[in-house]
Design a protein around this motif. Structure first.
Motif, PDB file in Angstrom:
ATOM      1  N   ALA A 103      -6.221  62.005 -31.253  1.00  0.00           N
ATOM      2  CA  ALA A 103      -6.011  62.939 -32.362  1.00  0.00           C
ATOM      3  C   ALA A 103      -4.833  62.521 -33.247  1.00  0.00           C
ATOM      4  CB  ALA A 103      -5.763  64.346 -31.807  1.00  0.00           C
ATOM      5  N   LEU A 104      -4.078  61.493 -32.814  1.00  0.00           N
ATOM      6  CA  LEU A 104      -2.856  61.156 -33.556  1.00  0.00           C
ATOM      7  C   LEU A 104      -3.126  60.075 -34.596  1.00  0.00           C
ATOM      8  CD1 LEU A 104      -0.270  61.115 -30.642  1.00  0.00           C
ATOM      9  CD2 LEU A 104      -0.469  62.798 -32.465  1.00  0.00           C
ATOM     10  N   ASP A 105      -2.272  60.073 -35.642  1.00  0.00           N
ATOM     11  CA  ASP A 105      -2.448  59.057 -36.684  1.00  0.00           C
ATOM     12  C   ASP A 105      -1.822  57.738 -36.231  1.00  0.00           C
ATOM     13  OD1 ASP A 105       0.480  59.059 -38.381  1.00  0.00           O
ATOM     14  OD2 ASP A 105       0.019  60.739 -37.043  1.00  0.00           O
ATOM     15  N   VAL A 111       4.858  54.404 -33.311  1.00  0.00           N
ATOM     16  CA  VAL A 111       6.197  54.829 -32.855  1.00  0.00           C
ATOM     17  C   VAL A 111       6.169  55.120 -31.363  1.00  0.00           C
ATOM     18  CG1 VAL A 111       7.987  56.568 -33.108  1.00  0.00           C
ATOM     19  CG2 VAL A 111       6.778  55.739 -35.115  1.00  0.00           C
ATOM     20  N   ALA A 112       5.111  55.777 -30.915  1.00  0.00           N
ATOM     21  CA  ALA A 112       5.012  56.124 -29.495  1.00  0.00           C
ATOM     22  C   ALA A 112       4.913  54.870 -28.634  1.00  0.00           C
ATOM     23  CB  ALA A 112       3.803  57.024 -29.265  1.00  0.00           C
ATOM     24  N   THR A 113       4.235  53.834 -29.143  1.00  0.00           N
ATOM     25  CA  THR A 113       4.146  52.587 -28.383  1.00  0.00           C
ATOM     26  C   THR A 113       5.519  51.947 -28.255  1.00  0.00           C
ATOM     27  OG1 THR A 113       1.976  52.308 -29.341  1.00  0.00           O
ATOM     28  CG2 THR A 113       2.919  50.412 -28.223  1.00  0.00           C
ATOM     29  N   THR A 114       6.275  51.943 -29.353  1.00  0.00           N
ATOM     30  CA  THR A 114       7.638  51.422 -29.292  1.00  0.00           C
ATOM     31  C   THR A 114       8.459  52.222 -28.286  1.00  0.00           C
ATOM     32  OG1 THR A 114       7.426  50.827 -31.601  1.00  0.00           O
ATOM     33  CG2 THR A 114       9.632  50.827 -30.683  1.00  0.00           C
ATOM     34  N   PRO A 235      -3.712  50.645 -33.212  1.00  0.00           N
ATOM     35  CA  PRO A 235      -2.497  51.095 -32.505  1.00  0.00           C
ATOM     36  C   PRO A 235      -2.812  51.908 -31.255  1.00  0.00           C
ATOM     37  CG  PRO A 235      -2.270  51.478 -34.855  1.00  0.00           C
ATOM     38  CD  PRO A 235      -3.650  50.945 -34.652  1.00  0.00           C
ATOM     39  N   ARG A 236      -3.972  52.576 -31.222  1.00  0.00           N
ATOM     40  CA  ARG A 236      -4.285  53.388 -30.048  1.00  0.00           C
ATOM     41  C   ARG A 236      -4.437  52.511 -28.813  1.00  0.00           C
ATOM     42  NH1 ARG A 236      -9.111  55.137 -31.082  1.00  0.00           N
ATOM     43  NH2 ARG A 236      -8.429  56.627 -32.633  1.00  0.00           N
ATOM     44  N   HIS A 237      -5.008  51.323 -28.983  1.00  0.00           N
ATOM     45  CA  HIS A 237      -5.154  50.422 -27.840  1.00  0.00           C
ATOM     46  C   HIS A 237      -3.798  50.103 -27.234  1.00  0.00           C
ATOM     47  CE1 HIS A 237      -8.952  48.957 -30.120  1.00  0.00           C
ATOM     48  NE2 HIS A 237      -9.157  50.094 -29.496  1.00  0.00           N
ATOM     49  N   TYR A 238      -2.864  49.772 -28.137  1.00  0.00           N
ATOM     50  CA  TYR A 238      -1.527  49.465 -27.651  1.00  0.00           C
ATOM     51  C   TYR A 238      -0.893  50.674 -26.997  1.00  0.00           C
ATOM     52  CZ  TYR A 238      -1.524  45.005 -30.053  1.00  0.00           C
ATOM     53  OH  TYR A 238      -1.806  43.736 -30.438  1.00  0.00           O
TER      54      TYR A 238
END
Lengths: 395, 303
Positions: A103-105, A111-114, A235-238
């Motif tokens: 659900a996130l952009d 940022v969450a991955t970092t 980015p979701r994969h990461y």
């Protein structure tokens, strides 16, 4: 002379003189660097703080202690759940985050991955600083070893992410052992400086060894990781990969913390002489902590290189080491959930505080001092340390 | 003198000038360590603040029309006085409340202070180099091919005076005796009536004033300061203190001069980019081979 000294003492103890005196002193100190107007503001601020301190407000209003107590209350409100619920909650949380990621952009996910990479670093550093009590200030060096391992092996020899992951971790651990062997016999504060020097040497070498590392320009064109033949593009994969890494690491390190080795580390941290007298092989335990922390740093580095697809020495400077240390301190040294919490807080804080970004590091510095003074066990303390430090202060 | 010999001698002279600045900073580390066994990470930043205050004071005094030499002298004193307040305030706010807690706590607190000061100067003075308002003429004395500039002479003279003064202070005055007493046994010192907090504050005042003088001299020497100079200079000075034997005042002086010379030779013969590596390599080697330093006594660790 004696009379003068006595009079000065009585003045210094009298708030009517001491409060404006402190304001004047700090204003004078700030004057040359900040100019008259802002120096006056500093003086006024110091006077206000001194007056607040005099008023002896209740503890829950204290900015640092109050925040810690609030976290405790939040945990205290929940009834003591049965063990299987306690064990399930973190996994449910991870599952919820994984579901939420759809659900996130992309920006938030990035940022969450970092934040996840920082959480890995903080978990690693927590092993050596928190559990074993050895202050390491050059942690970015291990991070760099991992990142450059993947960057070089991938661009030169076309090795994949999953091969490089253990290799990068192992190389970083080897570095940790090489650094640890000669230096771990030193006292704690010397060790801090030596590791700081080691971090700098690593960065300077990466910067100058042009033929291998391409110097300050860094290494471009790293291939992204892939899973079952599908390369990571979104980015979701990461994010999901980072989530898996952090969850697995937190689980493993939590188990480690409560194992024989973890308890031996705590014993060594609390009193090395006594631990040695009880027959603990302290040098080997220290080396193990070093290698373990370095391994996690290396793994985080490989992940970082796989995410950025570009590495340069600038990413591994002293400030990076300090950031990670700050996360560990804020969360609570020795506490596995604390390290993750600290990493999340400090990674998302700059995003929240967009307008005042330039004051971020100033606040970090001040926060480190304030945490040590008012809540040395951190926001989510490790239980032994909590009882020892916080209860001891009240009792 | 051969060309190679002259170059060598020139490097030694340059190294001595920089080394005496390291020595002045190292004194602050070593005095504080001797008394409360704390590595004051913020000390490098104190030096940087001293350099800034000195530079700003010279600019202010020259703008008021004060002649050059009195302006330099007054700015030096002002920088030393104000910067020593910074040092003492750091001790009071960040270290004193932590006495008696774990070993790690004051180290982290010191690191926090160091970051705070660096950012404080960055935010109040900007990231650009601060240019020293006057350019001192490059003239000097020369012996053959070896040149000693006026600034180098001034640095060496001021540093030597301060070191002698400090040595006499520690050896001959009441407060100096109290400091040595604290270094030997802080608990016993407090039992016999040494004003413990006062002595620690005084130590920070003196150490910070020395660092401020060092900062002023370096600003004069290089003609500019930057908010980042404290970090690396602080590290180098720490290496100097360890090299001489931490806690040992003559050791810090010797270590500073030696480090300056070695570094200058390394820069001249190996290459400037690895200059900083040399300092760290010295640190690692000293800690492994002779942890007590050149002049330090081998003491068993206090339990």
């Amino acid at each position: 002379m004696g009379a003068l000294r006595r009079r000065f003492r009585s003045w210094a103890g009298d708030p009517r003189f001491a409060v404006p005196g402190a304001g004047l002193l700090f204003g004078l100190m700030a004057l040359p660097l900040m100019g008259p107007r802002r120096a006056a503001a500093v003086a006024a601020g110091v006077v206000a703080l001194r007056l607040i301190a005099l008023a002896r407000l209740p503890e829950r209003w204290h900015p640092v202690r109050g925040a810690g107590r609030a976290v405790e209350r939040m945990r205290g409100v929940l009834p003591e759940p049965p063990p299987w619920v306690r064990a399930a909650v973190p996994w449910l949380f991870v599952g919820a985050l994984a579901a939420l990621s759809f659900a996130l952009d992309p920006y938030t996910l990035d940022v969450a991955t970092t934040a996840g990479i920082y959480a890995l670093l903080a978990l690693g550093l927590n092993v050596v600083v928190g559990m074993a009590g050895l202050l390491v200030l050059g942690f970015a060096a291990f991070y760099a070893v991992g990142a450059y391992t993947y960057a070089l092996l991938n661009t030169q020899f076309h090795l994949g992410f999953w091969v490089c992951l253990p290799v990068g971790g192992a190389l970083a651990a080897l570095f940790g052992l090489l650094l640890g062997l000669p230096t771990l016999r030193l006292r704690g504060d010397y060790l801090a400086i030596v590791t700081l020097g080691f971090g700098e040497i690593t960065r300077i070498t990466l910067n100058n060894w042009d033929t291998v590392t391409n110097g300050p320009n860094g290494i471009l064109g790293i291939a992204p990781p892939s899973l079952f033949g599908h390369p990571f593009v979104h980015p979701r994969h990461y994010f999901l990969l980072a989530l898996a890494f952090v969850a697995a690491s937190a689980f493993l390190l939590r188990r480690l913390d409560r194992s024989r080795i973890g308890r031996a580390w705590v014993a060594m941290r609390e009193d090395e002489t006594a631990a040695e007298a009880m027959g603990l092989p302290t040098l080997r335990l220290k080396l193990l902590a070093f290698a373990m922390a370095a391994f996690w740093g290396g793994v985080a580095g490989v992940f970082f290189a796989g995410k950025q697809l570009f590495v340069s020495p600038e990413s591994f400077n002293f400030l990076e080491s300090v950031m990670v240390l700050c996360m560990v301190v804020l969360g609570g040294m020795g506490s596995v959930p604390g390290a993750v919490l600290g990493a999340l807080l400090l990674s998302f804080l700059p995003e929240v505080l967009r307008g005042v970004d330039q004051y971020r590091l100033l606040a970090f510095g001040a926060a480190m001092v304030l945490m040590m003074r008012y809540r040395p066990s951190g926001l989510w303390p490790e239980i032994h340390r909590y009882h020892e430090v916080e209860e001891g202060r009240r009792g | 003198m051969s060309v190679g010999g002259a170059q060598f001698a020139q490097q030694v002279v340059n190294g001595l000038a920089v080394g005496s600045v390291y020595a002045l900073i190292a004194l602050g580390y070593t005095m504080v360590y001797g008394i409360i066994e704390l590595i004051n990470f913020a000390h490098g930043e104190i030096y940087m603040i001293g350099a800034y205050i000195g530079t700003l004071a010279v600019a202010g005094l020259l703008a008021l029309g004060v002649p050059l030499l009195p302006a330099l002298g007054a700015a030096l004193l002002a920088a030393a006085a104000l910067t020593s307040l910074y040092g003492a305030a750091t001790e009071r706010l960040a270290y004193r409340p932590l006495r008696g807690s774990s070993r790690l706590a004051p180290l982290i607190s010191a690191l926090g202070m160091s970051i705070f000061f660096q950012q404080f100067v960055l935010l109040s003075q900007g990231a650009k180099d601060k240019i020293f308002p006057v350019e001192i003429s490059s003239g000097g004395f020369s012996a053959g091919a070896v040149k000693v500039s006026y600034i180098q002479t001034a640095i060496l003279a001021v540093a030597a005076c301060l070191m002698v003064a400090l040595d006499q202070f520690v050896r001959r005055t009441r407060m100096g005796r109290a400091m040595r007493c604290m270094a030997q046994d802080p608990v016993m010192a407090s039992l016999v009536g040494v004003p413990v907090h006062g002595v620690v504050s005084l130590t920070f005042l003196i150490g910070s004033a020395m660092a401020a003088v060092a900062g002023f001299l370096i600003a004069l020497y290089y003609g500019k300061v930057n908010y980042l100079v404290g970090y690396i200079a602080g590290l180098k000075a720490f290496v100097a203190a360890v090299l001489g034997g931490i806690g040992n005042i003559p050791g810090a002086m010797l270590g500073g001069l030696l480090l300056g010379v070695v570094e200058s030779l390394a820069a001249g013969y190996i290459g400037g980019e690895y200059k900083d590596v040399v300092a760290f390599a010295i640190l690692v080697v000293v800690l492994i081979v002779r942890p007590a330093g050149l002049l330090g006594a081998r003491l068993p660790e206090k339990v």
